[in-house]
Design a protein around this motif. Structure first.
Motif, mmCIF file in Angstrom:
data_model
loop_
_atom_site.group_PDB
_atom_site.id
_atom_site.type_symbol
_atom_site.label_atom_id
_atom_site.label_comp_id
_atom_site.label_asym_id
_atom_site.label_seq_id
_atom_site.Cartn_x
_atom_site.Cartn_y
_atom_site.Cartn_z
ATOM 1 N N PHE A 83 0.787 -1.152 0.033
ATOM 2 C CA PHE A 83 -0.017 -0.111 0.001
ATOM 3 C C PHE A 83 0.893 1.409 -0.037
ATOM 4 C CE2 PHE A 83 -2.804 -3.153 1.953
ATOM 5 C CZ PHE A 83 -3.906 -2.837 1.213
ATOM 6 N N ILE A 120 -8.816 1.485 4.315
ATOM 7 C CA ILE A 120 -7.870 0.542 3.843
ATOM 8 C C ILE A 120 -8.213 -0.763 4.543
ATOM 9 C CG2 ILE A 120 -5.454 -0.063 3.519
ATOM 10 C CD1 ILE A 120 -4.948 2.733 3.053
ATOM 11 N N ILE A 171 -10.185 -0.708 -0.702
ATOM 12 C CA ILE A 171 -9.862 0.814 -0.477
ATOM 13 C C ILE A 171 -11.076 1.383 -0.776
ATOM 14 C CG2 ILE A 171 -8.529 2.637 -1.213
ATOM 15 C CD1 ILE A 171 -6.287 0.816 -1.917
#
Length: 376
Positions: free
Chosen positions: A74, A192, A209
């Motif tokens: 991420f 997230i 997300i």
């Protein structure tokens, strides 16, 4: 005690008894006190009360699936502001990497074949020139044409293989670009799902997300086919929430669905389905404490008219219909009524009451037909 004294006591007692009876009659004999009102004519407005859910005006919800790849890294955090095109995360797909390598080999192989065919064709042409000097052009052509045809065919097949490999390369490049998950809007990273990704149990129904713009929100709900005829885009809407009882918001209808959403009324197969149309309301002004997911009530004013009305507190319902209590000569009389539009604390009366009737608006809890009352 002499005779005169007894007489005086008797007279006083009689007076007290007479006064007591009179007071009793005045206070109790006439029954409990009630407050009355009369029907009046005034302007009222019909309102639709539609439940709705607060949603972001613009959002991006990203899901992933095993065939695309697994999350490798991420690049953003919850609460972070992002611009359109920002790389949010990257996936890895070993199978895709293998296919890309195989595609590179296929392209290289096709190019080598074409190069080899070109060399063989060149060598054959050199041979053809030598052979022409020995046996003549006609005989040389007769001997070498089959070989030329074979080489040209193999070269054409190699070109087709190269073309197909290049097409595959473009498809693989597109799949590879999808390994980079990018934002399509300017907004904030709301959630997230790192924990679920780490456990390897990410379900297709769970977003990886979630990004949204926080500077504007909508409310979505459903209207019956009949109610869609009463509203239009641009119409003003009042909004309230049970969670924030001291706050209200204003909005306007921004969209009314053309196609309905069919929902089963009972949830059972083959049951009649209620036809409802989606409606979207844009919230205006300061949002203050309102969050996505909040349940609100949309009050949509659909019609204004002059009508005969009574306070809602004057209307009762026994399960068989609406009724009011009228006061006639100190006696309560139950009267059935037909009601219309409810507006605020007033309700339209269509039948059952005249302008001269005295209607009980505030009385004892257990009023009944024939009860004696005192009007305040």
């Amino acid at each position: 005690m002499n005779k005169k004294t007894w007489i005086a006591v008797g007279v006083i007692s009689l007076i007290i008894l007479t006064v007591s009876v009179s007071v009793y009659r005045q206070v109790f004999a006439k029954g409990p006190s009630v407050k009355i009102t009369k029907m009046i004519h005034e302007e009222i407005s019909e309102k639709l009360m539609v439940p709705g859910t607060v949603k972001l005006q613009e959002e991006q919800v990203i899901y992933t699936s095993p065939e695309k790849g697994e999350v490798k890294e991420f690049f953003v955090q919850e609460g972070q502001s992002v611009k359109s095109g920002t790389v949010l995360a990257k996936l890895e797909n070993p199978q895709l990497d293998l296919e890309i390598e195989q595609n590179k080999l296929a392209i290289e192989t096709a190019k080598l074949k074409i190069s080899q065919m070109d060399k063989q064709i060149k060598q054959l042409k050199d041979k053809e020139r030598t052979l022409i000097e020995q046996v003549g052009k006609k005989e040389a052509k007769k001997q070498l044409d089959p070989e030329f045809d074979r080489l040209e065919m193999e070269k054409e097949l190699a070109n087709l293989d190269l073309k197909q490999a290049n097409l595959q390369k473009d498809l693989l490049a597109k799949r590879q670009s999808e390994l980079e998950i990018k934002s399509t809007i300017d907004g904030f990273v709301l959630t997230i799902n790192k924990q679920v990704v780490a456990s390897g149990q990410l379900a297709n129904s769970e977003p990886l997300i979630h990004i949204g713009k926080m500077d504007g929100m909508n409310v979505t709900g459903l209207l019956s086919e009949y109610d869609t005829l009463k509203v239009q885009v641009g119409q003003k809407v009042h909004l309230r929430s049970d969670a924030l009882t001291d706050q209200k918001w204003q909005g306007e209808i921004s969209n009314i669905g053309i196609l309905p959403e069919k929902t089963s009324q009972t949830g059972m197969p083959n049951e009649t389905q209620a036809v409802q149309y989606p409606i979207t309301v844009k919230i205006n002004g300061e949002l203050k404490d309102l969050k996505p997911g909040f349940q609100v009530i949309m009050e949509i004013e659909t019609e204004k008219k002059m009508a005969a009305v009574l306070p809602i507190d004057a209307i009762h319902d026994d399960g068989n219909g609406s009724y009011v209590f009228l006061v006639k000569d100190g006696i309560i009389r139950k009267q059935k009524v037909k009601t219309g539009v409810a507006s605020g604390q007033k309700i339209e009366i269509l039948e059952g009451v005249t302008a001269k009737d005295r209607v009980v608006v505030n009385g004892p809890d257990k009023m009944k037909d024939g009860m004696e009352v005192t009007v305040k």
